[in-house]
Motif scaffolding. Structure first.
Motif, PDB file in Angstrom:
ATOM      1  N   GLN A  47       0.603  -0.732  -0.049  1.00  0.00           N
ATOM      2  CA  GLN A  47      -0.410   0.383  -0.021  1.00  0.00           C
ATOM      3  C   GLN A  47       0.960   1.418  -0.471  1.00  0.00           C
ATOM      4  N   LEU A  48       1.888   0.860   0.858  1.00  0.00           N
ATOM      5  CA  LEU A  48       2.730   2.339   0.674  1.00  0.00           C
ATOM      6  C   LEU A  48       3.724   2.344  -0.604  1.00  0.00           C
ATOM      7  N   ALA A  49       4.094   1.575  -1.138  1.00  0.00           N
ATOM      8  CA  ALA A  49       4.643   1.680  -2.636  1.00  0.00           C
ATOM      9  C   ALA A  49       3.986   2.389  -3.333  1.00  0.00           C
ATOM     10  N   ALA A  50       2.400   1.704  -3.198  1.00  0.00           N
ATOM     11  CA  ALA A  50       1.512   1.851  -4.411  1.00  0.00           C
ATOM     12  C   ALA A  50       1.394   3.340  -4.205  1.00  0.00           C
ATOM     13  N   ARG A  51       1.018   4.098  -3.173  1.00  0.00           N
ATOM     14  CA  ARG A  51       0.749   5.502  -2.971  1.00  0.00           C
ATOM     15  C   ARG A  51       1.923   6.384  -4.501  1.00  0.00           C
ATOM     16  N   GLY A  52       3.160   6.067  -4.727  1.00  0.00           N
ATOM     17  CA  GLY A  52       4.143   6.262  -5.467  1.00  0.00           C
ATOM     18  C   GLY A  52       3.967   6.548  -7.108  1.00  0.00           C
ATOM     19  N   LEU A  53       3.354   5.435  -7.443  1.00  0.00           N
ATOM     20  CA  LEU A  53       3.371   5.040  -8.330  1.00  0.00           C
ATOM     21  C   LEU A  53       2.813   6.180 -10.028  1.00  0.00           C
ATOM     22  N   GLY A  54       3.645   6.230 -10.884  1.00  0.00           N
ATOM     23  CA  GLY A  54       3.903   7.072 -11.544  1.00  0.00           C
ATOM     24  C   GLY A  54       4.659   8.506 -11.386  1.00  0.00           C
ATOM     25  N   HIS A  55       4.620   8.565  -9.926  1.00  0.00           N
ATOM     26  CA  HIS A  55       5.142   9.875  -9.658  1.00  0.00           C
ATOM     27  C   HIS A  55       6.025  10.218  -9.207  1.00  0.00           C
ATOM     28  N   GLY A  56       7.210   8.598  -8.844  1.00  0.00           N
ATOM     29  CA  GLY A  56       8.601   8.778  -8.588  1.00  0.00           C
ATOM     30  C   GLY A  56       8.661   8.957  -7.160  1.00  0.00           C
ATOM     31  N   VAL A  57       8.073   8.977  -6.220  1.00  0.00           N
ATOM     32  CA  VAL A  57       7.286   8.775  -4.747  1.00  0.00           C
ATOM     33  C   VAL A  57       8.449   7.551  -3.966  1.00  0.00           C
ATOM     34  N   ALA A  58       9.719   8.022  -3.218  1.00  0.00           N
ATOM     35  CA  ALA A  58      10.330   7.721  -2.655  1.00  0.00           C
ATOM     36  C   ALA A  58      10.646   6.943  -2.151  1.00  0.00           C
ATOM     37  N   PRO A  59      10.786   5.263  -1.178  1.00  0.00           N
ATOM     38  CA  PRO A  59      10.808   4.932  -0.006  1.00  0.00           C
ATOM     39  C   PRO A  59      10.271   4.980   1.270  1.00  0.00           C
ATOM     40  N   ARG A  60       9.969   5.404   2.135  1.00  0.00           N
ATOM     41  CA  ARG A  60      10.252   6.014   3.736  1.00  0.00           C
ATOM     42  C   ARG A  60      11.312   5.803   4.310  1.00  0.00           C
ATOM     43  N   GLU A  61      12.136   4.787   4.038  1.00  0.00           N
ATOM     44  CA  GLU A  61      13.217   4.047   4.223  1.00  0.00           C
ATOM     45  C   GLU A  61      13.923   2.638   3.524  1.00  0.00           C
ATOM     46  N   THR A  62      14.920   2.327   3.282  1.00  0.00           N
ATOM     47  CA  THR A  62      15.592   1.491   2.260  1.00  0.00           C
ATOM     48  C   THR A  62      16.917   0.443   3.516  1.00  0.00           C
ATOM     49  N   ALA A  63      16.973  -0.645   2.608  1.00  0.00           N
ATOM     50  CA  ALA A  63      18.272  -1.750   3.163  1.00  0.00           C
ATOM     51  C   ALA A  63      19.110  -1.570   1.935  1.00  0.00           C
ATOM     52  N   VAL A  64      20.270  -1.247   2.702  1.00  0.00           N
ATOM     53  CA  VAL A  64      21.704  -1.895   2.121  1.00  0.00           C
ATOM     54  C   VAL A  64      22.160  -3.209   2.210  1.00  0.00           C
ATOM     55  N   ASP A  65      22.792  -3.629   1.852  1.00  0.00           N
ATOM     56  CA  ASP A  65      23.758  -5.149   2.222  1.00  0.00           C
ATOM     57  C   ASP A  65      25.021  -4.727   1.965  1.00  0.00           C
ATOM     58  N   SER A  66      25.798  -5.626   2.243  1.00  0.00           N
ATOM     59  CA  SER A  66      27.604  -5.694   2.520  1.00  0.00           C
ATOM     60  C   SER A  66      28.281  -5.410   1.312  1.00  0.00           C
ATOM     61  N   SER A  67      27.024  -5.295  -0.044  1.00  0.00           N
ATOM     62  CA  SER A  67      28.102  -4.714  -1.202  1.00  0.00           C
ATOM     63  C   SER A  67      27.159  -4.132  -1.537  1.00  0.00           C
ATOM     64  N   GLY A  68      26.155  -3.098  -0.356  1.00  0.00           N
ATOM     65  CA  GLY A  68      25.952  -2.171  -1.183  1.00  0.00           C
ATOM     66  C   GLY A  68      25.190  -1.833  -1.745  1.00  0.00           C
ATOM     67  N   ARG A  69      24.452  -2.989  -2.327  1.00  0.00           N
ATOM     68  CA  ARG A  69      22.647  -2.783  -3.102  1.00  0.00           C
ATOM     69  C   ARG A  69      21.985  -2.130  -1.829  1.00  0.00           C
ATOM     70  N   VAL A  70      21.066  -1.520  -3.102  1.00  0.00           N
ATOM     71  CA  VAL A  70      20.253  -0.565  -1.730  1.00  0.00           C
ATOM     72  C   VAL A  70      18.922  -1.759  -2.466  1.00  0.00           C
ATOM     73  N   TYR A  71      17.899  -1.229  -1.761  1.00  0.00           N
ATOM     74  CA  TYR A  71      16.440  -1.995  -1.162  1.00  0.00           C
ATOM     75  C   TYR A  71      15.215  -1.627  -0.639  1.00  0.00           C
ATOM     76  N   TRP A  72      13.973  -1.388  -1.506  1.00  0.00           N
ATOM     77  CA  TRP A  72      12.704  -0.967  -0.890  1.00  0.00           C
ATOM     78  C   TRP A  72      12.757  -1.523   0.509  1.00  0.00           C
ATOM     79  N   GLY A  73      12.499  -0.964   1.202  1.00  0.00           N
ATOM     80  CA  GLY A  73      12.254  -0.825   2.958  1.00  0.00           C
ATOM     81  C   GLY A  73      13.057  -0.674   3.644  1.00  0.00           C
ATOM     82  N   PRO A  74      12.501  -1.528   4.906  1.00  0.00           N
ATOM     83  CA  PRO A  74      13.547  -1.944   6.323  1.00  0.00           C
ATOM     84  C   PRO A  74      14.459  -2.775   7.047  1.00  0.00           C
ATOM     85  N   TYR A  75      14.097  -4.066   5.272  1.00  0.00           N
ATOM     86  CA  TYR A  75      15.179  -4.676   5.734  1.00  0.00           C
ATOM     87  C   TYR A  75      15.755  -5.865   4.131  1.00  0.00           C
TER      88      TYR A  75
END
Length: 563
Positions: free
Chosen positions: A331-359
């Motif tokens: 639901q949170l992600a759907a509010r930004g569809l078509g408008h370039g809205v960021a997630p509230r937070e992101t998670a980063v793994d050991s290789s530097g990859r960035v993921y949607w959400g806190p985990y």
């Protein structure tokens, strides 16, 4: 009518006595007059039979056909009309729509230019609430051409309307092609079958159908396509997709899980069908969301991986969150569809990859779909940087003011440490109202502030303003500006105030409310009130466009006296 018509146009109708005459009138105005008109009534219980018989009595080209019982869909009335149609070419019209005057002429001319199985043209969509017009799937019909089979242009699966086409009768009969009865979304199956069975078909860019749409009509009267709030609607749409899959498989058009046509068909479902439901997700309750996921997830698991890969990242994120049953996050992600809205937070793994959400996602598939690394949250140019601005509280202030508590999420850490100056932008007229306020950091990547919006200070034109606006939020970085969507609480008590504007504008009622659809923005509606809306506003409009100083002064004085 005793001679053979060139084209039979079937008008299907059910309890639509009011609009049926408009639809039939559009056929009687056709520049190619040698047509047969069949009104096929799905056993209406209103005045439709009387209206249809009257129309048939006025024009011998019209035949009235009434089904003995209601079928509950579009297929049966179309099929019964096909049984009695006398022309070698066939078209279909819904009773709430129209054909442009040259539709029959243009489509028939294309058939006569080259022998093809059907000819399709542009569909003009008309919003009944605003009157605005647009072309349905304009990019697919922009160029005149003959397509040698759907394999040559599988993107045409997106144009699934049966009403935008003129079919050769012999093509339908040879393939036993009829509308599937007892299901909804019959156009999608019929059109998919027609595309796959046709050896060739012609596309013309001319408008051949006028489709009136009411996207926000009352739920009880909404068309099948607009009843997305019903889980049965979701189930029907998935069911017809499976029927399309079965047909393509048995007819040899699927080509395996990675086949070109299969991927195109799957992509169409994700980009068009699922996308419509995705935009509604923020407004659904937990029970509906659970039921939705239970219906769509088994089918989503069967779709081609290549179809997912073709989608924009924001749509892939929503899809994956639904597939993972992380429905609140979807639901949170759907509010930004078509408008370039960021997630509230992101998670980063050991290789530097960035993921949607806190985990960091657990499965490989989820990591692939929720990977935001290529979105450049920390590196894209500031004007296109992605933030998430949410109103957390809406309160009525003194006089005509509204107080908004705003929280800004900056997961890419683009804003410098310390307080920020933000500006709320609102433009009910030609001039923008700018309301600056302070955003204070509360933790890394999160800022909060409060802004008081003075509705009486809005620079309305002299003749007033009647319409809706949605404020946006602007941030700056040196000379660069970033203007982004401002999301509001999905529900809050509606606020109304009569506002007497400074500077000569007329009194208005201003309503502050949730948008209630799409992204869920803060919505402000202006409505001129009292005598001013009936008398002074037309005078002021004239004064503002053609009059000299004396008339403008008179309009200003009149508006003052009537407050």
């Amino acid at each position: 009518m005793t001679h053979t018509p060139d084209v039979t146009v079937t008008v299907i109708v059910y309890n639509d006595a009011e609009r049926l005459p408009r639809a039939v009138a559009s056929l009687r105005r056709q520049t190619h007059a040698n047509i047969e008109i069949v009104i096929s009534d799905d056993h209406s219980t209103d005045d439709t039979p009387e209206v249809a018989r009257r129309l048939a009595a006025e024009d011998d080209r019209i035949t009235y056909l009434r089904l003995p019982e209601n079928s509950g869909g579009c297929s049966a009335p179309r099929n019964r009309a096909l049984d009695i149609a006398r022309a070698p070419f066939l078209m279909f019209l819904d009773s709430d729509d129209e054909l442009p005057e040259r539709a029959v002429e243009l489509l028939l001319a294309a058939h006569r230019d080259r022998e093809v199985d059907f000819v399709m043209g542009a569909v003009e969509r008309v919003r009944v609430d605003t009157g605005r017009t647009s072309t349905w799937m304009a990019h697919l019909v922009a160029e005149r051409r003959t397509v040698e089979g759907i394999e040559a242009e599988p993107a045409l699966f997106f144009e699934h309307l049966s009403t935008s086409k003129m079919y050769r009768r012999e093509f339908l009969d040879r393939n036993g092609l009829r509308f599937p009865e007892g299901i909804h979304y019959e156009d999608q199956l019929f059109s998919a079958q027609a595309y796959c069975l046709a050896k060739s078909f012609t596309v013309i860019p001319d408008p051949v159908y006028r489709w009136y749409i009411a996207p926000y009509e009352a739920a009880e009267s909404a068309s099948i396509s607009n009843q997305r709030h019903k889980l049965t609607n979701v189930r029907d749409r998935v069911h017809v997709q499976r029927l399309i899959d079965d047909f393509m498989e048995t007819s040899g058009h699927m080509g395996g899980r990675t086949g070109t046509l299969r991927e195109a068909k799957d992509y169409k479902f994700l980009k068009h069908d699922f996308r419509m439901y995705a935009g509604d997700l923020p407004f659904r309750d937990e029970e509906w969301l659970t039921g939705f996921a239970d219906i769509v997830n088994p089918y989503l698991a069967e779709l081609s991986p290549g179809a997912y890969a073709r989608l924009p990242r924001a749509e892939r994120v929503v899809l994956q969150l639904v597939r993972d049953n992380h429905l609140a996050e979807a639901q949170l992600a759907a509010r930004g569809l078509g408008h370039g809205v960021a997630p509230r937070e992101t998670a980063v793994d050991s290789s530097g990859r960035v993921y949607w959400g806190p985990y960091i996602p657990e499965s490989e598939r989820s990591r692939t779909e929720l990977d935001l690394t290529d979105q450049g949250l920390d590196s894209r140019p500031f004007p296109s940087a992605q933030f998430r601005h949410e109103i957390t509280r809406v309160e009525r202030g003194p006089a005509a003011t509204v107080t908004l508590a705003v929280r800004t999420y900056d997961p890419g850490l683009r804003l410098p440490v310390g307080p920020q100056v933000a500006t709320l932008l609102l433009a009910p007229g030609r001039r923008r109202m700018k309301t600056p306020f302070r955003l204070d950091p509360v933790r890394p990547g999160v800022f909060e502030g409060t802004v008081r919006l003075d509705l009486a200070a809005a620079p309305l034109p002299l003749n007033g303003f009647e319409g809706t606006r949605h404020p946006v939020l602007q941030l700056t970085s040196g000379p660069l500006r970033n203007t982004s969507l401002l999301l509001a609480p999905l529900t809050f008590p509606t606020l109304r105030a009569r506002v007497d504007y400074r500077g000569g504008a007329l009194p208005h009622e201003v309503t502050v409310e949730p948008e209630g659809r799409a992204s869920g923005r803060l919505q402000l509606r202006w409505t001129p009130v009292g005598l001013t809306s009936r008398v002074i506003r037309p005078l002021a409009r004239k004064a503002g466009t053609k009059a000299g100083p004396r008339l403008r002064k008179a309009a200003h004085l009149a508006s003052t006296l009537t407050r």
